[in-house]
Design an enzyme around this catalytic site. Structure first.
Site, PDB file in Angstrom:
ATOM      1  N   SER A  17       1.771  -9.846  -0.812  1.00  0.00           N
ATOM      2  CA  SER A  17       1.368  -8.436  -0.739  1.00  0.00           C
ATOM      3  C   SER A  17       1.633  -7.798   0.620  1.00  0.00           C
ATOM      4  O   SER A  17       1.794  -6.587   0.719  1.00  0.00           O
ATOM      5  CB  SER A  17      -0.111  -8.292  -1.108  1.00  0.00           C
ATOM      6  OG  SER A  17      -0.916  -9.148  -0.319  1.00  0.00           O
ATOM      7  N   LYS A  48       0.811  -1.221   0.000  1.00  0.00           N
ATOM      8  CA  LYS A  48       0.000   0.000   0.000  1.00  0.00           C
ATOM      9  C   LYS A  48       0.846   1.273   0.000  1.00  0.00           C
ATOM     10  O   LYS A  48       0.436   2.292  -0.544  1.00  0.00           O
ATOM     11  CB  LYS A  48      -0.964  -0.011   1.183  1.00  0.00           C
ATOM     12  CG  LYS A  48      -2.107  -0.996   0.981  1.00  0.00           C
ATOM     13  CD  LYS A  48      -3.225  -0.769   1.971  1.00  0.00           C
ATOM     14  CE  LYS A  48      -4.473  -1.532   1.583  1.00  0.00           C
ATOM     15  NZ  LYS A  48      -4.353  -2.994   1.781  1.00  0.00           N
ATOM     16  N   GLU A 102     -10.576   6.927   2.783  1.00  0.00           N
ATOM     17  CA  GLU A 102     -11.542   6.052   3.439  1.00  0.00           C
ATOM     18  C   GLU A 102     -10.852   4.713   3.604  1.00  0.00           C
ATOM     19  O   GLU A 102      -9.940   4.367   2.862  1.00  0.00           O
ATOM     20  CB  GLU A 102     -12.830   5.971   2.642  1.00  0.00           C
ATOM     21  CG  GLU A 102     -12.986   4.789   1.737  1.00  0.00           C
ATOM     22  CD  GLU A 102     -12.083   4.824   0.533  1.00  0.00           C
ATOM     23  OE1 GLU A 102     -11.427   3.795   0.308  1.00  0.00           O
ATOM     24  OE2 GLU A 102     -12.001   5.830  -0.182  1.00  0.00           O
TER      25      GLU A 102
HETATM   26  C1  PLP Z   1      -5.170  -4.034   1.253  1.00  0.00           C
HETATM   27  C2  PLP Z   1      -4.465  -5.297   1.027  1.00  0.00           C
HETATM   28  C3  PLP Z   1      -4.801  -6.167  -0.046  1.00  0.00           C
HETATM   29  C4  PLP Z   1      -5.953  -5.926  -0.961  1.00  0.00           C
HETATM   30  O1  PLP Z   1      -5.922  -4.745  -1.687  1.00  0.00           O
HETATM   31  P1  PLP Z   1      -5.623  -4.730  -3.248  1.00  0.00           P
HETATM   32  O2  PLP Z   1      -5.952  -3.337  -3.652  1.00  0.00           O
HETATM   33  O3  PLP Z   1      -6.508  -5.750  -3.885  1.00  0.00           O
HETATM   34  O4  PLP Z   1      -4.206  -5.060  -3.426  1.00  0.00           O
HETATM   35  C5  PLP Z   1      -4.029  -7.307  -0.227  1.00  0.00           C
HETATM   36  N1  PLP Z   1      -3.009  -7.610   0.601  1.00  0.00           N
HETATM   37  C6  PLP Z   1      -2.676  -6.814   1.641  1.00  0.00           C
HETATM   38  C7  PLP Z   1      -1.529  -7.225   2.503  1.00  0.00           C
HETATM   39  C8  PLP Z   1      -3.384  -5.637   1.891  1.00  0.00           C
HETATM   40  O5  PLP Z   1      -3.034  -4.863   2.927  1.00  0.00           O
END
Ligand code: PLP
Length: 406
Positions: free
Chosen positions: A388, A99, A121
């Site tokens: 992610s 993020k 948000e």
């Molecule tokens: C917020 C988040 C996601 C999902 O958001 P995307 O916009 O689909 O990437 C996935 N993995 C983590 C670790 C997150 O914090």
């Protein structure tokens, strides 16, 4: 529905109107149009500006810790006994997920535009924390809209945002969840036209947000593509990422879209199964509609009311999906597959035990799909999974699921 003709390139969208085929666009109140157009103008200015790029690269390197590593997951590979598995380590970034890539890009854009105040948000609070982080770093007042229900169940993230100096405004309308917070943020934006920047957290919203968030997140795929060529001398056979709103996924996928030999798979939250309503699989079990200023696949009931999704991982329960994914789904370039809560939990435990890496529950969905397909692949094949984020934030949820006390 007939599949649209296969384009020469999957990387040219969106068009001038912000459309990816029939998806995307800018479905906003007339009063918001001037703001959206102003944002688009500034975005078009900065996206090829070398000073802007240099400042973003410098922050990405020294503040966020990029480039993130491409790691050969030897323990998981041995355990599964098929293709080689690599993790793209977005969990190693400052604040623990992908993020920050988007938030750094957008805060620099806000600065360029001369804005004085940041709004956002958040559902689970992860995007709120990332936004509060960059607002603190650049000295902006920051207001985060969050459904009242979410405020109550995400108290550690609410506390983090407050520590970072942000004001968290609970939204009691509707069910007090993410879509209610999105409406409230849009309302704030219209009311504070002059000085406010709305920092959207995923590759959704009205044009140009899906494009700019994608471009800020594409650093993931650009790095991964170069890293695998360096480490293995060839492209991967398959790449996998989880899809909430779709920002980490489109960030990994976009640089690979025209490598037709690379199979691309997005993982949706299958929750407790697609038969009922306790899931968040917009593309496997939803229908096209308009939400958050764009046309895309959504979870909606027979009356077209948007439904709250369910997932074990709070970051995947966005009730829609970014419009580019909807287009990639219908064009057949990317496959979208659901993974159940239980399957994600198993992958979470497995990765922790065989790799010594605690993955975010969101990322564990992507790993769970690798667990399914890798054993049937050849040992000389390569799979890249986008990790992610890190899973420290999820230990309470996991303890609950396992019936354990911390
Ligand atoms: C917020 C988040 C996601 C999902 O958001 P995307 O916009 O689909 O990437 C996935 N993995 C983590 C670790 C997150 O914090």
């Amino acid at each position: 529905m007939d599949k649209p003709a296969t384009p020469n390139s999957f990387r040219t969208g969106p068009d001038e109107q912000g459309m990816f085929g029939i998806f995307g666009g800018r479905f906003v109140a007339e009063t918001l149009m001037p703001l959206i157009l102003d944002l688009e103008r500034h975005w078009n200015e900065v996206k090829n500006d070398s000073d802007f790029k240099a400042e973003l690269t410098d922050l990405s390197t020294h503040y966020a810790g990029r480039p993130s590593k491409l790691y050969f997951a030897e323990g998981l590979t041995r355990h599964l006994g098929g293709a080689k598995v690599y993790f793209k380590r977005e969990d190693l970034n400052h604040t623990g997920s992908h993020k920050i890539n988007n938030c750094l890009g957008q805060i620099l854009l806000a600065k360029r535009m001369g804005k004085k105040r940041i709004i956002a948000e958040t559902g689970a609070g992860q995007h709120g924390v990332a936004t509060a982080t960059v607002a603190a770093r650049f000295g902006y007042p920051c207001i985060v809209y969050m459904g009242a229900t979410d405020v109550a169940r995400q108290s550690p993230n609410v506390f983090r945002m407050k520590l970072l100096g942000a004001e968290v405004r609970p939204v009691t309308a509707g069910h007090g969840t993410l879509k209610d917070a999105m409406n409230e943020a849009l309302r704030d934006w219209v009311t504070n036209v002059e000085d406010t920047y709305y920092l959207i957290g995923t590759a959704a919203g009205p044009h140009p947000y899906p494009e700019l968030v994608r471009d800020f997140q594409s650093v993931i795929g650009t790095e991964a593509r170069a890293q695998i060529l360096e480490q293995e001398g060839r492209l991967p056979d398959t790449i996998i990422a989880c899809v909430g709103g779709g920002s980490n996924a489109i960030g990994l996928f976009h640089p690979f879209l025209d490598d037709r030999q690379v199979r691309i798979i997005g993982i949706e939250a299958g929750g407790r199964g697609l038969d009922g309503i306790e899931h968040c699989a917009s593309m496997n079990a939803g229908a096209p509609g308009v939400l958050h200023g764009n046309r895309t696949y959504l979870l909606q009931n027979a009356d077209g009311q948007i439904m709250d999704g369910h997932s074990i991982s709070a970051g995947l329960d966005y009730p829609g999906v970014g419009p580019e994914h909807s287009w990639l789904r219908d064009s057949g370039r990317v496959e979208y597959v659901p993974i159940l809560d239980d399957e994600a939990l198993e992958a979470f435990k497995l990765t922790t035990r065989v790799e010594g890496i605690i993955p975010a529950l969101e990322s564990a969905h992507a790993i769970a799909h690798a667990v399914k397909i890798v054993p049937d692949m050849d040992k000389d094949q390569i799979v890249i999974v986008n990790l992610s984020g890190r899973g420290d934030k999820d230990v309470h949820t996991v303890a609950d699921m396992l019936g354990m006390e911390i």
